[in-house]
Design a protein around this motif. Structure first.
Motif, PDB file in Angstrom:
ATOM      1  N   LEU A   6       0.881  -1.424  -0.282  1.00  0.00           N
ATOM      2  CA  LEU A   6       0.139  -0.234   0.161  1.00  0.00           C
ATOM      3  C   LEU A   6       0.957   0.914   0.259  1.00  0.00           C
ATOM      4  CD1 LEU A   6      -3.720   0.815   0.212  1.00  0.00           C
ATOM      5  CD2 LEU A   6      -2.379   1.190   2.513  1.00  0.00           C
ATOM      6  N   ALA A   7       2.312   1.275   0.646  1.00  0.00           N
ATOM      7  CA  ALA A   7       2.544   2.392   0.584  1.00  0.00           C
ATOM      8  C   ALA A   7       3.157   2.345  -0.630  1.00  0.00           C
ATOM      9  CB  ALA A   7       4.152   1.858   2.006  1.00  0.00           C
ATOM     10  N   ALA A  11       3.159   5.690  -2.633  1.00  0.00           N
ATOM     11  CA  ALA A  11       4.301   6.240  -3.385  1.00  0.00           C
ATOM     12  C   ALA A  11       3.829   6.991  -4.793  1.00  0.00           C
ATOM     13  CB  ALA A  11       5.900   5.834  -3.191  1.00  0.00           C
ATOM     14  N   VAL A  12       3.546   5.226  -6.115  1.00  0.00           N
ATOM     15  CA  VAL A  12       3.216   6.282  -7.432  1.00  0.00           C
ATOM     16  C   VAL A  12       2.316   6.723  -7.664  1.00  0.00           C
ATOM     17  CG1 VAL A  12       5.386   3.658  -7.325  1.00  0.00           C
ATOM     18  CG2 VAL A  12       2.874   3.554  -7.051  1.00  0.00           C
ATOM     19  N   THR A  13       1.153   7.320  -6.675  1.00  0.00           N
ATOM     20  CA  THR A  13       0.214   8.392  -7.591  1.00  0.00           C
ATOM     21  C   THR A  13       1.037   9.461  -7.581  1.00  0.00           C
ATOM     22  OG1 THR A  13       0.637   8.940  -4.943  1.00  0.00           O
ATOM     23  CG2 THR A  13      -1.307   7.147  -5.647  1.00  0.00           C
ATOM     24  N   ILE A  14       2.446   9.987  -7.571  1.00  0.00           N
ATOM     25  CA  ILE A  14       3.406  10.792  -8.162  1.00  0.00           C
ATOM     26  C   ILE A  14       4.106   9.689  -9.489  1.00  0.00           C
ATOM     27  CG2 ILE A  14       5.572  12.277  -8.809  1.00  0.00           C
ATOM     28  CD1 ILE A  14       4.770  13.224  -5.587  1.00  0.00           C
ATOM     29  N   ARG A  15       3.721  10.162 -10.966  1.00  0.00           N
ATOM     30  CA  ARG A  15       4.463   9.593 -11.836  1.00  0.00           C
ATOM     31  C   ARG A  15       4.120  10.289 -13.114  1.00  0.00           C
ATOM     32  NH1 ARG A  15       0.001  10.056 -15.218  1.00  0.00           N
ATOM     33  NH2 ARG A  15      -1.624   9.904 -13.844  1.00  0.00           N
ATOM     34  N   HIS A  16       4.737   9.325 -13.833  1.00  0.00           N
ATOM     35  CA  HIS A  16       5.247  10.119 -15.452  1.00  0.00           C
ATOM     36  C   HIS A  16       4.178  10.667 -15.984  1.00  0.00           C
ATOM     37  CE1 HIS A  16       6.339   9.898 -19.653  1.00  0.00           C
ATOM     38  NE2 HIS A  16       7.568  10.665 -19.344  1.00  0.00           N
ATOM     39  N   ASP A  17       3.938  11.462 -16.736  1.00  0.00           N
ATOM     40  CA  ASP A  17       2.530  11.681 -16.994  1.00  0.00           C
ATOM     41  C   ASP A  17       2.472  11.473 -18.741  1.00  0.00           C
ATOM     42  OD1 ASP A  17       4.142  13.842 -18.894  1.00  0.00           O
ATOM     43  OD2 ASP A  17       2.666  15.658 -17.687  1.00  0.00           O
ATOM     44  N   GLY A  18       3.192  11.285 -18.949  1.00  0.00           N
ATOM     45  CA  GLY A  18       3.492  10.160 -20.410  1.00  0.00           C
ATOM     46  C   GLY A  18       3.864  11.648 -22.065  1.00  0.00           C
ATOM     47  N   ALA A  68       6.713  11.489   3.455  1.00  0.00           N
ATOM     48  CA  ALA A  68       7.742  11.510   4.075  1.00  0.00           C
ATOM     49  C   ALA A  68       8.109   9.959   3.911  1.00  0.00           C
ATOM     50  CB  ALA A  68       7.032  10.971   5.861  1.00  0.00           C
ATOM     51  N   ILE A  69       7.023   8.988   3.196  1.00  0.00           N
ATOM     52  CA  ILE A  69       7.917   7.532   2.368  1.00  0.00           C
ATOM     53  C   ILE A  69       8.461   8.426   1.401  1.00  0.00           C
ATOM     54  CG2 ILE A  69       6.555   6.075   0.901  1.00  0.00           C
ATOM     55  CD1 ILE A  69       3.697   5.960   2.712  1.00  0.00           C
ATOM     56  N   ARG A  70       7.687   8.944   0.220  1.00  0.00           N
ATOM     57  CA  ARG A  70       9.299   9.213  -1.173  1.00  0.00           C
ATOM     58  C   ARG A  70      10.296   9.630  -0.184  1.00  0.00           C
ATOM     59  NH1 ARG A  70       6.951   9.123  -6.126  1.00  0.00           N
ATOM     60  NH2 ARG A  70       8.480   9.629  -7.386  1.00  0.00           N
ATOM     61  N   ALA A  71      10.762  10.017   0.918  1.00  0.00           N
ATOM     62  CA  ALA A  71      11.507  10.765   1.169  1.00  0.00           C
ATOM     63  C   ALA A  71      12.960   9.270   1.207  1.00  0.00           C
ATOM     64  CB  ALA A  71      11.891  11.654   2.151  1.00  0.00           C
ATOM     65  N   LEU A  72      11.481   8.792   2.518  1.00  0.00           N
ATOM     66  CA  LEU A  72      12.198   7.554   3.028  1.00  0.00           C
ATOM     67  C   LEU A  72      12.605   6.624   2.308  1.00  0.00           C
ATOM     68  CD1 LEU A  72       9.905   6.743   6.475  1.00  0.00           C
ATOM     69  CD2 LEU A  72      12.604   7.878   6.527  1.00  0.00           C
ATOM     70  N   PHE A  73      11.704   5.903   0.782  1.00  0.00           N
ATOM     71  CA  PHE A  73      12.410   5.458   0.046  1.00  0.00           C
ATOM     72  C   PHE A  73      13.656   5.834  -1.139  1.00  0.00           C
ATOM     73  CE2 PHE A  73       7.578   3.599  -2.081  1.00  0.00           C
ATOM     74  CZ  PHE A  73       7.942   2.379  -0.493  1.00  0.00           C
ATOM     75  N   ALA A  74      13.899   6.798  -1.146  1.00  0.00           N
ATOM     76  CA  ALA A  74      15.155   7.775  -1.387  1.00  0.00           C
ATOM     77  C   ALA A  74      15.973   7.126  -0.281  1.00  0.00           C
ATOM     78  CB  ALA A  74      15.256   9.356  -1.423  1.00  0.00           C
ATOM     79  N   CYS A 165      11.282   8.471 -16.123  1.00  0.00           N
ATOM     80  CA  CYS A 165       9.833   8.438 -15.043  1.00  0.00           C
ATOM     81  C   CYS A 165      10.721   8.075 -13.853  1.00  0.00           C
ATOM     82  CB  CYS A 165      10.108   6.166 -15.379  1.00  0.00           C
ATOM     83  SG  CYS A 165       9.300   5.262 -14.408  1.00  0.00           S
ATOM     84  N   VAL A 166       9.512   8.283 -13.157  1.00  0.00           N
ATOM     85  CA  VAL A 166       9.415   8.659 -11.041  1.00  0.00           C
ATOM     86  C   VAL A 166       9.056   7.947 -10.561  1.00  0.00           C
ATOM     87  CG1 VAL A 166       9.235  10.917 -12.013  1.00  0.00           C
ATOM     88  CG2 VAL A 166       7.233   9.994 -11.126  1.00  0.00           C
ATOM     89  N   ARG A 167       8.910   6.346 -10.173  1.00  0.00           N
ATOM     90  CA  ARG A 167       7.897   5.341  -9.503  1.00  0.00           C
ATOM     91  C   ARG A 167       9.520   4.830  -9.274  1.00  0.00           C
ATOM     92  NH1 ARG A 167       2.716   3.268 -11.919  1.00  0.00           N
ATOM     93  NH2 ARG A 167       3.362   1.668 -10.895  1.00  0.00           N
ATOM     94  N   TYR A 168       8.561   4.233  -7.547  1.00  0.00           N
ATOM     95  CA  TYR A 168       9.845   2.744  -6.917  1.00  0.00           C
ATOM     96  C   TYR A 168       9.074   2.267  -7.750  1.00  0.00           C
ATOM     97  CZ  TYR A 168      11.702   6.861  -4.770  1.00  0.00           C
ATOM     98  OH  TYR A 168      13.120   7.997  -4.490  1.00  0.00           O
ATOM     99  N   PHE A 169      10.107   0.638  -7.110  1.00  0.00           N
ATOM    100  CA  PHE A 169       8.953  -0.565  -7.895  1.00  0.00           C
ATOM    101  C   PHE A 169       9.873  -1.506  -6.736  1.00  0.00           C
ATOM    102  CE2 PHE A 169      12.534  -0.297 -10.569  1.00  0.00           C
ATOM    103  CZ  PHE A 169      13.238  -1.788 -10.830  1.00  0.00           C
TER     104      PHE A 169
END
Length: 201
Positions: A6-7, A11-18, A68-74, A165-169
């Motif tokens: 879910l986290a 986080a990936v609700t920020i994404r590349h817009d195409g 916060a999640i994206r900062a911790l993912f980084a 791309c700006v996603r995490y996976f």
């Protein structure tokens, strides 16, 4: 291996817009409303029921947890590069930890024992009182993030290196390099174009 994603989904609700830019699926309360309803199974049933409608307070709470999640993912993908959407735009890991833990603490959770007639007992959790929806949402999202970051899949977290791309996976197999096949195609095209330019130079 499929864990609590879910986290990652948040986080990936920020994404590349195409079109070479970045899109934010949670730019408006309506976006959060749709996202929460789509994740009803993972979120608390009372919060994610079909009637949930986000207001500005819920949106602000969700976006703060996402940041916060994206900062911790980084931090988790180090020494690799973070998402391009995150470079220089996020709070420090210390501040992100404080925000995530504060969000988790917004709503206390009490263990509860259910024991229906003719069935074995089962442990559940209940939220005492009636905290605001924004607090319930922030706490639920933060707890999912804590479970992910403290779990084994954190080691498999990657920032997609494909152009734009700006996603995490979560890397699901040893040869996986990108979040989606389309990102792999875009990366191969970019490498091919760069080789052709180098040959002409």
């Amino acid at each position: 291996m499929q864990g609590d994603h879910l986290a990652l989904d948040l986080a990936v609700t920020i994404r590349h817009d195409g079109h070479g830019g970045v899109a934010d699926d949670l730019a408006e309360p309506a976006g959060l409303t749709g996202w929460v309803r789509a994740h009803a199974r993972e979120l608390a049933p009372d919060l994610a029921a079909a009637g949930f409608t986000a207001d500005p307070a819920a949106l602000a709470a969700a976006v703060e947890v996402r940041t916060a999640i994206r900062a911790l993912f980084a931090r988790a993908v180090l020494p690799g590069e973070p998402s391009a959407a995150d470079a220089g735009r996020l709070p420090s890991a210390r501040l992100a930890l404080d925000r995530l833990n504060a969000a988790s603490a917004r709503v206390p959770v009490a263990p509860r024992l259910d024991w229906p007639e003719g069935a074995p007992p089962a442990a559940a959790h209940t939220v005492p009182g009636a905290p605001p929806a924004a607090d319930r949402l922030a706490a639920a999202l933060a707890r999912h993030a804590i479970a992910f970051l403290a779990g084994p899949e954190r080691e498999l977290l990657r920032a997609c290196p494909a152009p734009r791309c700006v996603r995490y996976f979560v890397k699901e197999h040893s040869r996986q390099e990108w979040c989606k096949p389309s990102c792999g195609n875009r990366a191969r095209v970019a490498r091919h174009t760069a080789r052709k330019r180098a040959e002409r130079a």
